[in-house]
Design a protein around this motif. Sequence first.
Motif, PDB file in Angstrom:
ATOM      1  N   ARG A   1       0.844  -1.197   0.000  1.00 26.29           N
ATOM      2  CA  ARG A   1       0.000   0.000   0.000  1.00 26.29           C
ATOM      3  C   ARG A   1       0.877   1.243   0.000  1.00 26.29           C
ATOM      4  NH1 ARG A   1      -3.933  -2.522   4.349  1.00 26.29           N
ATOM      5  NH2 ARG A   1      -2.071  -2.269   5.606  1.00 26.29           N
TER       6      ARG A   1
ATOM      7  N   GLN B   1      -4.172   1.845 -15.258  1.00 25.78           N
ATOM      8  CA  GLN B   1      -4.907   1.791 -14.000  1.00 25.78           C
ATOM      9  C   GLN B   1      -4.853   3.166 -13.335  1.00 25.78           C
ATOM     10  OE1 GLN B   1      -6.658  -0.662 -12.689  1.00 25.78           O
ATOM     11  NE2 GLN B   1      -7.076   0.442 -10.787  1.00 25.78           N
TER      12      GLN B   1
ATOM     13  N   GLU C   1      -4.302   1.214  -3.919  1.00 24.86           N
ATOM     14  CA  GLU C   1      -4.248   1.374  -2.469  1.00 24.86           C
ATOM     15  C   GLU C   1      -3.433   2.610  -2.113  1.00 24.86           C
ATOM     16  OE1 GLU C   1      -5.818  -0.423  -0.248  1.00 24.86           O
ATOM     17  OE2 GLU C   1      -6.575  -1.986  -1.607  1.00 24.86           O
TER      18      GLU C   1
ATOM     19  N   ASP D   1     -13.608   7.354   5.663  1.00 25.02           N
ATOM     20  CA  ASP D   1     -13.200   6.048   5.149  1.00 25.02           C
ATOM     21  C   ASP D   1     -11.708   6.051   4.839  1.00 25.02           C
ATOM     22  OD1 ASP D   1     -15.629   4.862   5.333  1.00 25.02           O
ATOM     23  OD2 ASP D   1     -16.244   5.333   3.263  1.00 25.02           O
TER      24      ASP D   1
ATOM     25  N   THR E   1      -8.533   3.282   0.484  1.00 24.51           N
ATOM     26  CA  THR E   1      -8.276   1.977  -0.135  1.00 24.51           C
ATOM     27  C   THR E   1      -8.592   2.039  -1.616  1.00 24.51           C
ATOM     28  OG1 THR E   1     -10.531   1.345   0.278  1.00 24.51           O
ATOM     29  CG2 THR E   1      -8.905   0.726   1.956  1.00 24.51           C
ATOM     30  N   LYS E   2      -8.147   1.016  -2.317  1.00 25.80           N
ATOM     31  CA  LYS E   2      -8.408   0.922  -3.742  1.00 25.80           C
ATOM     32  C   LYS E   2      -9.907   0.989  -4.005  1.00 25.80           C
ATOM     33  CE  LYS E   2      -7.319  -1.930  -7.721  1.00 25.80           C
ATOM     34  NZ  LYS E   2      -6.509  -3.020  -8.270  1.00 25.80           N
ATOM     35  N   GLU E   3     -10.615   0.249  -3.195  1.00 32.11           N
ATOM     36  CA  GLU E   3     -12.059   0.178  -3.403  1.00 32.11           C
ATOM     37  C   GLU E   3     -12.704   1.556  -3.240  1.00 32.11           C
ATOM     38  OE1 GLU E   3     -13.860  -2.760  -0.917  1.00 32.11           O
ATOM     39  OE2 GLU E   3     -15.855  -2.041  -1.503  1.00 32.11           O
ATOM     40  N   ASN E   4     -12.322   2.236  -2.169  1.00 38.24           N
ATOM     41  CA  ASN E   4     -12.927   3.547  -1.952  1.00 38.24           C
ATOM     42  C   ASN E   4     -12.512   4.555  -3.017  1.00 38.24           C
ATOM     43  OD1 ASN E   4     -14.357   2.721   0.268  1.00 38.24           O
ATOM     44  ND2 ASN E   4     -12.682   3.184   1.689  1.00 38.24           N
TER      45      ASN E   4
ATOM     46  N   SER F   1     -11.951   3.992  -6.013  1.00 40.93           N
ATOM     47  CA  SER F   1     -12.539   3.717  -7.329  1.00 40.93           C
ATOM     48  C   SER F   1     -13.615   4.758  -7.656  1.00 40.93           C
ATOM     49  CB  SER F   1     -13.135   2.307  -7.379  1.00 40.93           C
ATOM     50  OG  SER F   1     -14.259   2.241  -6.515  1.00 40.93           O
TER      51      SER F   1
ATOM     52  N   LYS G   1     -15.063   6.353 -11.304  1.00 45.00           N
ATOM     53  CA  LYS G   1     -16.478   6.445 -11.618  1.00 45.00           C
ATOM     54  C   LYS G   1     -16.843   7.882 -12.013  1.00 45.00           C
ATOM     55  CE  LYS G   1     -18.632   3.752  -8.738  1.00 45.00           C
ATOM     56  NZ  LYS G   1     -18.782   3.883  -7.339  1.00 45.00           N
TER      57      LYS G   1
END
Lengths: 281, 435, 367
Positions: free
Chosen positions: B141, B294, B298, B340, B343-346, B348, B352
């Motif tokens: 990370r 990409q 992270e 939050d 992280t990678k997920e957040n 993203s 979007k």
Amino acid sequence: MHIVVCIKQVPDSAQIRVHPVTNTIMRQGVPTIINPYDLFALEAALELRDKFGGEVTVLTMGPPSAEDSLRKALTFGADRAVLLTDRFFAGADTLATTYALATAIRKIGDTYGAPDIIFTGKQTIDGDTAQVGPGIAKRLDLLQLTYVARIGALDLDARTIEAERRSEGGVQILRTRLPCLITMLEATNEIRRGAMKDALRAARATIVKWSAQDAGVEDIAKCGLRGSPTIVKKVFAPPPRAEKAALIDFGSRSPAEALIEDIFKRQPKLEAELVTLARGF
Amino acid sequence: MIEERFDAIVVGAGMAGNAAALTLAQRGLKVLQLERGEYSGSKNVQGAILYADMLEKLIPDFREDAPLERHLVEQRFWMMDDRAHVGLHYRSDDFNEERPNRYTIIRAQFDKWFSSKVREAGATVLCETTVTELAQDAYGRVIGVRTDRHDGEVHADVVVLAEGVNGLLGTRADLRERPKPDNVALAVKEMHFLPRETIEARFNLKGDEGTVIEAAGTISRGMTGMGFIYANKECVSLGIGCLVADFQKTGETPYGLLERFKSHPSVAPLIEGSEVKEYSAHLIPEGGYNAIPQLYGEGWVVVGDAAQLNNAIHREGSNLAMTSGRIAAEAIFQVKSRKDPMTKENLSLYKKMLDDSFVIKDLKKYKDMPQLLHIQSQNFFLTYPQLVSKAMQSFVRVDGTPKTEKEKTTLRSFVKARSWTGLFGDAYRFARAWR
Amino acid sequence: MSEPAKTPTPAGRAATKKELPDHFKGYKHVWVFIEQERGQVHPVSWELLGAGRQLANKLKVDLAAVVIGPEGEATRQAAAEAFCYGADLAYVVADNLLTDYRNESYTKALTDVVNTYKPEILLLGATTLGRDLAGSVATTLLTGLTADCTALDVDADGSLAATRPTFGGSLMCTIYTLNYRPQMATVRPRVMPMPERVAREPGRIISHPLGLVEDDIVTKVLSFLPDRESAKSNLAYADVVVAGGLGLGSPENFQLVRQLASVLGAEYGCSRPLVQKGWVTSDRQIGQTGKTIRPKLYIAAGISGAIQHRVGVEGADLIVAINTDKNAPIFDFAHVGIITDAIRLLPALTEAFRARLSPHARDRIAS
Ligand SMILES: Cc1cc2nc3c(=O)[nH]c(=O)nc-3n(C[C@H](O)[C@H](O)[C@H](O)COP(=O)(O)OP(=O)(O)OC[C@H]3O[C@@H](n4cnc5c(N)ncnc54)[C@H](O)[C@@H]3O)c2cc1C
Ligand SMILES: Cc1cc2nc3c(=O)[nH]c(=O)nc-3n(C[C@H](O)[C@H](O)[C@H](O)COP(=O)(O)OP(=O)(O)OC[C@H]3O[C@@H](n4cnc5c(N)ncnc54)[C@H](O)[C@@H]3O)c2cc1C
Ligand SMILES: Nc1ncnc2c1ncn2[C@@H]1O[C@H](COP(=O)(O)O)[C@@H](O)[C@H]1O
């Protein structure tokens, strides 16, 4: 110990162009830099501070944008920066500059403690006079050591300092008393790269900004254009040579032979002189 | 290492980095911006055209004090062969509006101004500081950056990579692939200084009106490339760029191309008597949609040229850079306000939001264009310009040849050079890629 | 010293018209400071006497030399020489406290003579000594000083017009000190031509006391380390100079310059980047921030001819440029150019000169 270093923000003269028609300096896009000679003074001051403790204050007189140069000096590790800026200072020659800077240095002394040493660069690359240092010394009645290549023994108790001063044909080793003014010679040291913590501190530091009044200037008539005995009457581009270089057309001859022929044709007396000058064969 | 922690570190103070740092600081985040150049803009090269709309979103009243050169009232396209050009010329007084849409700028000055706004917004801006690598924890990370300064590691919740086209940091950390030679163009540029009046006379301008010329054709020697000429207040920016892969293939030198462009009979009179000050070379990402790497991971996001966000067809780059920088900052702010982790997920969320913006939509629209122009470069940049030029000459030259004869000859020359199928194929492919 | 009363000036602007206050009206004559250190007069002082002579003739006033130094032969000799280079009279401050140059004592000496005998123009060499002294003297006198001039003239109303490069030589400017006296200027060595020496009996010499004792002078000279004889370059005064620039590509190739210089009995020099790269020592740098040269022949190899270099060499009688780039700016001011690779030409040139200047050739020329 308290050291004041005078630095100047100057246009990077390598990049200055002259308007082909009006003969004025085209400032557009010309970056400004800290006068390169002043960096040797700053480094010398920082080295002394690191060795003997104390503080380094950098001082400049210039337009508000000169703040950039001061901030950079802080990045290198200076402790404090003072910008002397006021429209009354505009157009100053060396005499008016030394009046303003000397006044500000007195004020710095009153505010942050009397300086033991004042450093300036040998000369600037725009004014190029090498006179501001000696002028400040005179105004403050300080002893001056110009063209200093190395600083030797410094005795803070006895208040003496030794320095190697470049003079024509040799080096003088001098001892004088503190406080004094030193103009530092070029290529005597290399400015350090400030550590991250200095850089961070510099990025957020507030630069002390003084107007003529703040600095304690008593006689505004001694500042700027009005306080300058010299007057620039005319500015012009250096006269271009009428003709361009005659290019040697060596044809089938050896270029060296052709060139030598041409040189001696233009300077007929030179060959005989060279024969006397030449020693090795 | 520095004890102090930041909410975000922005690497680079170009268009993208400044937009990101400004937005983050405006939202109250604790931001550190690192730039290797002496000041923001000192290393940056651009034509340059500034698109007002994207800047307005960041600094609504930028017109008050930004160093703008000229507002554009005119656009010219030239198709050039060695001795001539065929041009399209659009000029409208509508562009003399209160809030003009496009300006020429000089990046060194503009970026400096932009950077001062970033500082004013509260970001800590450090120049002459090169980020040498990303600091990563045991899990890979991204937790901060390492720099070339003594004790120069700094940590933050998220790192915004706005380092420009090379994208070295991301590739070094194995977060993304290196840009390929056929996805980047090398552009060389010179600034030609001339008195203001001369520029206005030669380009038919008054006051702060400006014009730009985009040129393509045999000047790029059959390589995929374009030349440009932008009128500034007291200088003309002029340059040419071609795909790096083409330079490698043909052995042409960028400087050689530029020299040829400058001595072209249509260009030379525009810059005659000027004094050249700056010569610079810079890469432009030209891979378009298909080359976008990409964009987040992270603890990191990538924006601007570093993310290959550049619309080569419209010569837009700085606006995509500004917009992606702003959107990334807004996404980070949203993640942060929800408390939050980065992280990678957040993160993203950034992708979007970017997908919904003109940035990705535009790039998608032209996604096949770079490839088409590349593969067919001989036709688009050598054959057609010559043919068109010849046709024009034949059209305007009055020499007693009957007009029908002329048309026939012209058509024959096209067909001979490219064959019917070739011609239709090119037209079809071009239309498809444009669509 | 009390400050000169200011004449009323238009608000915010220095007076650009001459309105010399009354107390300055008695300032007359042109003075040149004769710089001597360790018994040697710096040649720039003679150059300045040459320039000063012309100013004095135009103004129809006297030209005076000011000699400051220790008691004894050297100082006496310096004053005597000044007459051979055109001085009409000499002011001498001789005192053993002036053996070594020190700012305090020299400033006192020069300021006192100026305040007593009141010159209208005072010229000094822009050497380390001259600049050190000029700055303090001008500030003490509160007068104007134009540094590093390249041309001096007097205009119709008798004012000194001092011209100097500015902005790194890209522009020249002419500076006046209209309403203060003396009008001071420094000039770099080799900018003015060396006047012819004419043997003459010394004329009027006016001695002036220093009026200091050693205890009054704070700064002490602990020692003096003369430059090593071998390292000393006589670049500024050489008749032939060969110089190299970045175009030579490597420090090894700079040997080619040294070799040619050696065959010609010339001095060698370089452009600034070579000093910055550490290829050559800084006393060899030619240009704005290096030495000004005025040789009969200057050969520049692989030097582009940037303005900062140009200002240092323009006084050469014949400038020969070797450069691969026909557009190099050096061809704008060189007299002779040759477009070729210096790395190949220099050895050939060395050989060709060697052959031509050999003892054999010497006979040929002598006969
Ligand atoms: C010749 C040319 C003409 C162009 N014309 C136009 C035009 O007319 N209109 C337009 O919109 N676009 C144009 N573009 C494209 C535009 O310039 C770019 O898209 C835009 O500058 C991208 O901004 P950026 O912030 O991503 O990158 P950059 O502006 O390149 O900024 C990156 C910054 O990061 C810094 N940096 C890099 N690595 C590090 C590191 N390791 N540590 C610290 N700092 C680092 C760099 O010094 C630089 O300041 C042109 C490009 C070129 C080359
Ligand atoms: C404040 C300031 C002060 C300065 N002071 C000075 C100064 O006092 N003196 C000084 O010299 N500079 C000075 N400079 C630097 C100056 O601006 C130039 O950068 C410098 O003079 C360039 O040096 P150069 O000609 O050796 O190198 P370049 O400009 O790089 O030129 C090299 C030349 O060599 C030619 N060349 C290359 N290969 C060959 C070959 N094989 N054979 C022949 N020719 C070849 C090239 O065509 C080119 O013209 C100063 C700059 C500043 C900013
Ligand atoms: N405006 C200024 N502000 C601060 N320091 C200055 C200024 N001008 C000159 N100096 C200092 O004086 C030195 C000599 O300058 P100059 O006499 O202009 O060659 C410089 O190297 C600086 O250290």
